[in-house]
Motif scaffolding. Structure first.
Motif, PDB file in Angstrom:
ATOM      1  N   ILE A 151      78.008   5.212  66.715  1.00 12.35           N
ATOM      2  CA  ILE A 151      77.503   4.631  65.465  1.00 12.35           C
ATOM      3  C   ILE A 151      77.306   3.129  65.609  1.00 12.35           C
ATOM      4  CG2 ILE A 151      78.088   4.141  63.056  1.00 12.35           C
ATOM      5  CD1 ILE A 151      79.466   6.872  62.946  1.00 12.35           C
ATOM      6  N   SER A 207      74.215   1.969  67.640  1.00 11.25           N
ATOM      7  CA  SER A 207      72.919   2.502  67.215  1.00 11.25           C
ATOM      8  C   SER A 207      72.576   1.963  65.828  1.00 11.25           C
ATOM      9  CB  SER A 207      72.953   4.039  67.191  1.00 11.25           C
ATOM     10  OG  SER A 207      73.794   4.505  66.152  1.00 11.25           O
ATOM     11  N   GLN A 208      71.403   2.351  65.363  1.00 11.60           N
ATOM     12  CA  GLN A 208      70.960   1.922  64.031  1.00 11.60           C
ATOM     13  C   GLN A 208      71.692   2.647  62.907  1.00 11.60           C
ATOM     14  OE1 GLN A 208      68.776  -0.621  63.412  1.00 11.60           O
ATOM     15  NE2 GLN A 208      68.912  -0.946  65.629  1.00 11.60           N
ATOM     16  N   LEU A 209      72.474   3.667  63.261  1.00  9.25           N
ATOM     17  CA  LEU A 209      73.189   4.432  62.229  1.00  9.25           C
ATOM     18  C   LEU A 209      74.191   3.568  61.466  1.00  9.25           C
ATOM     19  CD1 LEU A 209      73.956   7.815  64.060  1.00  9.25           C
ATOM     20  CD2 LEU A 209      72.136   7.323  62.421  1.00  9.25           C
ATOM     21  N   GLN A 227      73.290   2.621  57.999  1.00 11.64           N
ATOM     22  CA  GLN A 227      73.254   3.627  56.941  1.00 11.64           C
ATOM     23  C   GLN A 227      74.651   3.790  56.340  1.00 11.64           C
ATOM     24  OE1 GLN A 227      71.214   7.318  57.898  1.00 11.64           O
ATOM     25  NE2 GLN A 227      70.126   6.335  59.603  1.00 11.64           N
ATOM     26  N   TYR A 269      77.103   6.673  57.594  1.00 10.88           N
ATOM     27  CA  TYR A 269      77.666   6.493  58.939  1.00 10.88           C
ATOM     28  C   TYR A 269      78.550   5.245  59.013  1.00 10.88           C
ATOM     29  CZ  TYR A 269      74.367  10.147  60.033  1.00 10.88           C
ATOM     30  OH  TYR A 269      73.690  11.340  60.039  1.00 10.88           O
ATOM     31  N   ASN A 303      74.965  17.790  62.770  1.00 10.51           N
ATOM     32  CA  ASN A 303      74.321  16.550  62.353  1.00 10.51           C
ATOM     33  C   ASN A 303      73.386  16.065  63.463  1.00 10.51           C
ATOM     34  OD1 ASN A 303      73.842  13.698  61.831  1.00 10.51           O
ATOM     35  ND2 ASN A 303      75.481  13.801  60.330  1.00 10.51           N
ATOM     36  N   GLU A 312      71.327  13.517  63.587  1.00 11.67           N
ATOM     37  CA  GLU A 312      71.318  12.072  63.832  1.00 11.67           C
ATOM     38  C   GLU A 312      72.494  11.646  64.699  1.00 11.67           C
ATOM     39  OE1 GLU A 312      71.151  10.895  59.664  1.00 11.67           O
ATOM     40  OE2 GLU A 312      69.185  10.015  60.025  1.00 11.67           O
ATOM     41  N   MET A 313      73.685  12.224  64.429  1.00 14.27           N
ATOM     42  CA  MET A 313      74.859  11.902  65.241  1.00 14.27           C
ATOM     43  C   MET A 313      74.690  12.438  66.652  1.00 14.27           C
ATOM     44  SD  MET A 313      77.284   9.977  64.186  1.00 14.27           S
ATOM     45  CE  MET A 313      78.197  10.362  65.668  1.00 14.27           C
ATOM     46  N   ALA A 364      72.383  10.136  68.516  1.00 13.50           N
ATOM     47  CA  ALA A 364      73.041   8.872  68.869  1.00 13.50           C
ATOM     48  C   ALA A 364      73.993   9.063  70.053  1.00 13.50           C
ATOM     49  CB  ALA A 364      73.795   8.317  67.659  1.00 13.50           C
TER      50      ALA A 364
END
Length: 322
Positions: free
Chosen positions: A47, A50-52, A55, A58, A289, A291-292, A295
């Motif tokens: 997380i 990354s760009q998460l 958000q 995250y 998930n 997105e996770m 990443a």
């Protein structure tokens, strides 16, 4: 306080008195702790790198993983070491420190889970206002409030235990220091203090659990009208959150919502919120998930890429040296 105490250390009776069972538990809990460290560190690094991290969901998950690491580290290392010891002792100061830190990080986790539920509520029920409501300043304030709430909760538990007189015996029928087992050892009437413990831990846990269930019920009702793709994505996210909440709160409420008594089953239920739930959290939050998973894959690819580049540079360096 020292004048009122004849005890300088406590004896932890642990999970079992059978050596074979203790060796088995040692191997099992060692693997569990390694899984907790690896899983939560992987989530935090994935997380953060990354760009998460930008958000809110995250952002909270990152701090939840950190609180899981700290929370389990107040209990599991001592438990693992004690499983190999003949006599499981903990000093008076060590016991009070463990009590404070465990409830501090546990309280933070409870409030972060509440923050995550609020984040999902805003994202699903008020999507047009989400970026305004859940700005970085609001998220930072919610994390700070979680830490303050955890401190107030743990400080209350600490005060209830530290001012009790302990005259003996000094055997705690548990694998860590907690308020209820300590109340049994106090040489004074603890009925009123038991009610304060219920108010501090039990009622707080029950109210928080109730709020979380209501929030997710509203969310699940709202997503019924979503298109199938969005419905499945929102349902997947919320189901993982609900699973974590139930795993953490159900055994917690069993122990703290009842009158100040200890039962043989308490140690088994405590394993759920001290070991099982923190170990499963990384799996639950990453399994479905996308997105996770993305990443984590990017992080692993980056690490493997750098390793390959280093290996390629080694022959080149040798060639230049020749």
């Amino acid at each position: 306080m020292e004048n009122r105490n004849n005890i300088t250390e406590f004896i932890l009776l642990g999970l079992s008195q059978q050596k074979e069972v203790e060796i088995l538990c040692f191997l099992l809990f060692l693997l569990c702790y390694i899984a907790i460290l690896a899983g939560n560190l992987l989530i935090m690094i994935s997380i953060t790198c990354s760009q998460l991290i930008n958000q809110p969901m995250y952002f909270f998950l990152n701090f939840l993983s950190l609180s899981d690491l700290c929370y389990t580290s107040t209990v599991i290392p001592k438990l693992i070491i004690d499983l190999l010891e003949e006599k499981k002792t903990i000093s008076y100061n060590g016991c009070m420190t463990q009590l404070f830190t465990m409830h501090f990080f546990g309280g933070i986790e409870v409030f972060i889970l509440t923050g995550m539920a609020y984040d999902r509520y805003v994202a699903i029920c008020k999507p047009l206002h989400y970026t305004v409501i859940m700005g970085r300043r609001r998220c930072d304030a919610m994390i700070a409030a979680s830490c303050a709430g955890g401190f107030l909760h743990s400080f209350g538990q600490f005060l209830l235990a530290v001012f009790l007189p302990y005259c003996g015996p000094n055997e705690i029928d548990h694998y860590f220091c907690d308020v209820y087992p300590l109340l049994k050892l106090a040489c004074t009437d603890t009925s009123r203090i038991g009610l304060l413990v219920i108010a501090n831990s039990g009622v707080m846990g029950l109210v928080t659990f109730g709020v979380l269930l209501i929030s997710y019920t509203v969310i699940l009702y709202t997503i019924r009208s979503y298109p199938k793709e969005n419905h499945n994505k929102a349902l997947s996210t919320c189901s993982s959150h609900i699973t974590v909440v139930v795993l953490f709160f159900a055994p917690l409420l069993f122990i703290y919502i009842r009158p100040a008594t200890t039962l043989p089953e308490d140690k088994m239920f405590a394993l759920f919120y001290t070991i099982v739930a923190p170990m499963l959290n990384p799996l639950i939050y990453t399994l479905r998930n996308m997105e996770m998973n993305s990443a984590i894959n990017k992080l692993c690819s980056h690490i493997m890429g750098r390793r390959r580049n280093r290996l390629k540079d080694i022959p080149a360096c040798h060639h230049r040296a020749c």
